[in-house]
Design a protein around this motif. Structure first.
Motif, PDB file in Angstrom:
ATOM      1  N   LYS A 202     -44.706   0.938  20.087  1.00  0.00           N
ATOM      2  CA  LYS A 202     -43.506   1.201  20.898  1.00  0.00           C
ATOM      3  C   LYS A 202     -43.717   0.688  22.314  1.00  0.00           C
ATOM      4  O   LYS A 202     -42.774   0.243  22.964  1.00  0.00           O
ATOM      5  N   GLN A 235     -42.193  12.098  12.976  1.00  0.00           N
ATOM      6  CA  GLN A 235     -41.920  12.242  14.410  1.00  0.00           C
ATOM      7  C   GLN A 235     -40.592  11.581  14.751  1.00  0.00           C
ATOM      8  O   GLN A 235     -40.228  10.569  14.167  1.00  0.00           O
ATOM      9  N   HIS A 447     -54.235  13.627  26.411  1.00  0.00           N
ATOM     10  CA  HIS A 447     -53.068  13.176  25.643  1.00  0.00           C
ATOM     11  C   HIS A 447     -53.507  11.969  24.817  1.00  0.00           C
ATOM     12  O   HIS A 447     -53.977  12.108  23.717  1.00  0.00           O
ATOM     13  N   GLY A 529     -42.285   7.578  27.368  1.00  0.00           N
ATOM     14  CA  GLY A 529     -41.567   8.086  26.189  1.00  0.00           C
ATOM     15  C   GLY A 529     -42.117   9.414  25.740  1.00  0.00           C
ATOM     16  O   GLY A 529     -42.817  10.116  26.482  1.00  0.00           O
TER      17      GLY A 529
HETATM   18  P1  AMO Z   1     -48.668  13.973  19.698  1.00  0.00           P
HETATM   19  O1  AMO Z   1     -49.964  13.646  19.086  1.00  0.00           O
HETATM   20  O2  AMO Z   1     -48.618  15.098  20.685  1.00  0.00           O
HETATM   21  O3  AMO Z   1     -48.090  12.722  20.496  1.00  0.00           O
HETATM   22  O4  AMO Z   1     -47.613  14.254  18.550  1.00  0.00           O
HETATM   23  C1  AMO Z   1     -46.278  14.576  18.843  1.00  0.00           C
HETATM   24  C2  AMO Z   1     -45.803  15.737  18.010  1.00  0.00           C
HETATM   25  O5  AMO Z   1     -45.988  15.477  16.630  1.00  0.00           O
HETATM   26  C3  AMO Z   1     -46.181  16.706  15.941  1.00  0.00           C
HETATM   27  N1  AMO Z   1     -47.417  16.660  15.142  1.00  0.00           N
HETATM   28  C4  AMO Z   1     -47.529  17.080  13.870  1.00  0.00           C
HETATM   29  N2  AMO Z   1     -46.644  17.638  13.040  1.00  0.00           N
HETATM   30  C5  AMO Z   1     -47.034  17.944  11.794  1.00  0.00           C
HETATM   31  N3  AMO Z   1     -48.270  17.706  11.309  1.00  0.00           N
HETATM   32  C6  AMO Z   1     -49.212  17.139  12.106  1.00  0.00           C
HETATM   33  N4  AMO Z   1     -50.447  16.884  11.599  1.00  0.00           N
HETATM   34  C7  AMO Z   1     -48.861  16.805  13.457  1.00  0.00           C
HETATM   35  N5  AMO Z   1     -49.515  16.242  14.497  1.00  0.00           N
HETATM   36  C8  AMO Z   1     -48.631  16.161  15.508  1.00  0.00           C
HETATM   37  C9  AMO Z   1     -46.262  17.798  16.979  1.00  0.00           C
HETATM   38  C10 AMO Z   1     -46.579  17.015  18.231  1.00  0.00           C
HETATM   39  O6  AMO Z   1     -46.128  17.678  19.381  1.00  0.00           O
HETATM   40  N6  AMO Z   1     -47.829   9.064  20.501  1.00  0.00           N
HETATM   41  C11 AMO Z   1     -47.762  10.389  21.097  1.00  0.00           C
HETATM   42  C12 AMO Z   1     -46.404  10.660  21.700  1.00  0.00           C
HETATM   43  C13 AMO Z   1     -46.138   9.895  22.968  1.00  0.00           C
HETATM   44  O7  AMO Z   1     -47.025   9.856  23.841  1.00  0.00           O
HETATM   45  O8  AMO Z   1     -45.005   9.395  23.103  1.00  0.00           O
HETATM   46  C14 AMO Z   1     -48.028  11.439  20.012  1.00  0.00           C
HETATM   47  O9  AMO Z   1     -48.060  11.156  18.841  1.00  0.00           O
HETATM   48  O10 AMO Z   1     -44.995  18.415  17.075  1.00  0.00           O
END
Ligand code: AMO
Length: 587
Positions: A202, A235, A447, A529
């Motif tokens: 992205k 996501q 992060h 983002g």
């Molecule tokens: P991050 O790792 O915080 O950010 O993930 C974003 C959101 O994804 C969900 N999530 C999950 N849901 C279900 N099962 C999982 N294993 C799982 N892991 C994460 C959560 C989390 O808040 N690329 C960055 C975003 C960015 O910086 O724009 C990212 O992935 O709700």
């Protein structure tokens, strides 16, 4: 079409109409010569009536079993007053069947789709998921999921975002979990990684000038599973160019308010409350606090640092804290207190102390005699405690104290019924640290390594990395982390500095992220983002406790699919083609 109408939509307006329905036999009852069948399709249930006056249909109805698929033609009639079922949307009517055709018969189903979650074990439900999906619960949850996704798509399309896909067979993207690897047949000995998120792609879209991107993206992370974690999950991923934190936050708030209104009819007030990461930990012991109830952690370290009570004074002298919770007006039995203490120990605390505020407003408890009169009353003041309150106290290092009290807070919230289940409590957590300690003297990204540090902290990046703030934000709903994002680094020199602080060598950076560093040389715009966990969002909207209940075909806690039996062993031949041999020789 095999049918003229849907079962769940018939009502008094249809009385007298000839209709044809098709669906599944939910159950059959014989009563005084008449046979009643509940017919189910996706829209709901309606009662079919088989009368011996129509011998062919009536005779066939005697053979019907649960989950047989049938087609029924007949006339809609009003039910006798005493037979009206007020619990069923179609409960005023029934279909007097003239003609019955069995489209397919079913084996005896392993469970009735109507059965509650508690009554059927989850592995069985997942193994026969197609039967489970016929139940109201899964149907409603998946419909809600669809409506949520549509609402998001409409909103973002209206804001000029383009939905674009990114590769699934790709290279490792660092989000802090293990990768799922896919061996390449054409490139023996080499592996693709499934994306933990579309993060770098992205960002490349922004470098590619697309300005506003979103995707309902599948992500893959090999981590230990929990109720709110699956190895593959979905996501809402989005990215914008020429923006600052406020722009992303503002857009997401507007979107969440719209989605909440369109899906569950909830009105969300914006701007959403914000809490700094530090405050969230200090007050709630968590960076995803449940703000549906108050019960804040209170720090009394300063009040007790000089006290004669060794546990307090030595903890504070060693850099730790003494913190606690004021449980208002609760009288706990000794056994309940023991349970709380046991829980605190399980969570890693050395113990849990308690004291009560007596009728005179004075502190009482086993350790209280070690404290001066003045200290006791200052503690009561610090908690704004009243007669009859119970104070739970911990002396530990800051991290453990926050973690344990944060968990006890949640436990007490549930136990004492402090949580308003009707409430939707969103909050932004901001001012995150950029790095955390990695436990062996170095630092890791809080992060991910593409997050931009706060400008004012750039000069201490190398000297005091742990004090550097990030331009990052998380959004929390009812105590669950819903999403996280940040403003990104768009300059190569800064990106390389961050890699250096993280202890990533230039060679390693080139091999892992060379393609991305190169792209930063070709006119990367400022951008940022966020990604929201959609399974988690739908889970909360549906009032479920596990994301498995809002995912059509989820995996178990052992990352297995009882439906397909994946993951599976593979043929020797497949391994050979891939140039692979299993290490322990086991097939
Ligand atoms: P991050 O790792 O915080 O950010 O993930 C974003 C959101 O994804 C969900 N999530 C999950 N849901 C279900 N099962 C999982 N294993 C799982 N892991 C994460 C959560 C989390 O808040 N690329 C960055 C975003 C960015 O910086 O724009 C990212 O992935 O709700």
């Amino acid at each position: 079409m095999l049918r003229t109408d849907s079962c769940g939509e018939l009502d008094l307006n249809d009385v007298g109409r000839s209709v044809t329905l098709a669906g599944w036999v939910a159950n059959r009852r014989d009563l005084g010569g008449l046979t009643f069948v509940d017919l189910r399709d996706r829209s709901g249930l309606v009662q079919l009536l088989f009368n011996p006056d129509v011998p062919d249909a009536h005779e066939k109805s005697q053979q019907l079993n649960r989950e047989d698929v049938i087609k029924a033609e007949g006339v809609v009639s009003r039910r006798e007053k005493e037979n009206v079922n007020p619990n069923l949307p179609t409960g005023d009517v029934e279909l007097e069947v003239q003609k019955l055709e069995v489209l397919n018969s079913s084996d005896h189903p392993p469970f009735s789709p109507k059965k509650g979650r508690e009554e059927v074990n989850e592995v069985t439900r997942l193994k026969y998921r197609y039967v489970d999906l016929r139940g109201e619960k899964m149907r409603d949850n998946l419909q809600l999921r669809h409506r949520t996704f549509q609402s998001i798509r409409n909103f973002l399309t209206g804001k000029d975002f383009w939905e674009i896909e990114t590769p699934i067979l790709t290279k490792s993207t660092p989000e802090g979990a293990r990768d799922f690897l896919v061996p390449s047949r054409l490139n023996k000995g080499k592996f693709y990684a499934l994306p933990q998120s579309p993060q770098l792609f992205k960002q490349l879209f922004m470098i590619g000038g697309l300005e506003r991107y979103f995707q309902i993206a599948r992500c893959f992370r090999d981590e230990d599973l929990r109720a709110e974690r699956q190895p593959e999950f979905t996501q809402l991923d989005l990215e914008m160019s020429f923006v600052q934190e406020e722009d992303v936050i503002g857009l997401v708030e507007e979107m969440l308010a719209r989605v909440m209104e369109e899906t569950v009819g909830a009105e969300i007030e914006t701007p959403l409350p914000r809490l700094s990461y530090r405050r969230a930990l200090d007050l709630y012991g968590s960076d995803s606090p449940d703000l549906r109830f108050d019960l804040q952690l209170v720090d009394i370290s300063e009040l007790v640092e000089d006290s004669d009570f060794g546990i307090f004074s030595s903890t504070v002298a060693d850099g730790g804290v003494v913190k606690g919770l004021d449980v208002e007006g609760e009288e706990f039995a000794r056994s309940e207190l023991d349970e709380l203490e046991e829980k605190a120990r399980e969570l890693g605390a050395a113990g849990l102390l308690w004291a009560e505020v007596n009728e005179e407003g004075e502190l009482e408890g086993s350790f209280v005699r070690h404290l001066t009169e003045a200290t006791r009353s200052r503690i009561v003041d610090a908690f704004s405690a009243q007669a009859g309150d119970l104070l739970l106290l911990l002396a530990d290092d800051r991290e453990t104290a926050n973690e344990v009290l944060g968990q006890l807070r949640l436990e007490l919230g549930r136990k004492l019924d402090l949580i308003d289940e009707e409430e939707w409590s969103f909050a932004w957590i901001v001012e995150f640290p950029l790095f955390g300690a990695d436990g062996s003297g170095g630092v890791t990204s809080e992060h991910h390594p593409f997050t931009c540090p706060a400008e004012e902290d750039l000069e201490i990046l190398e000297e005091e990395p742990l004090s550097v703030k990030a331009k990052a934000y998380d959004v929390v709903l009812n105590g669950l982390e819903l999403g996280g994002g940040s403003i990104r680094i768009h300059r190569r020199d800064l990106q390389e500095r961050i890699f250096r602080v993280l202890g990533i060598t230039p060679e390693e950076a080139r091999s892992k992220f060379g393609f991305f560093l190169r792209a930063l040389n070709y006119g990367a715009p400022p951008h940022g983002g966020i990604a929201l966990g959609l399974d988690r969002l739908v889970m909360l909207l549906a009032g479920e406790e596990s994301i498995r209940d809002v995912i059509a075909f989820p995996k178990t806690g052992m990352a297995q699919s009882p439906l397909t039996d994946a993951p599976m062993e593979v043929e020797e031949e497949q391994l050979r083609e891939l140039g692979l041999r299993l290490r322990d020789g086991k097939k």
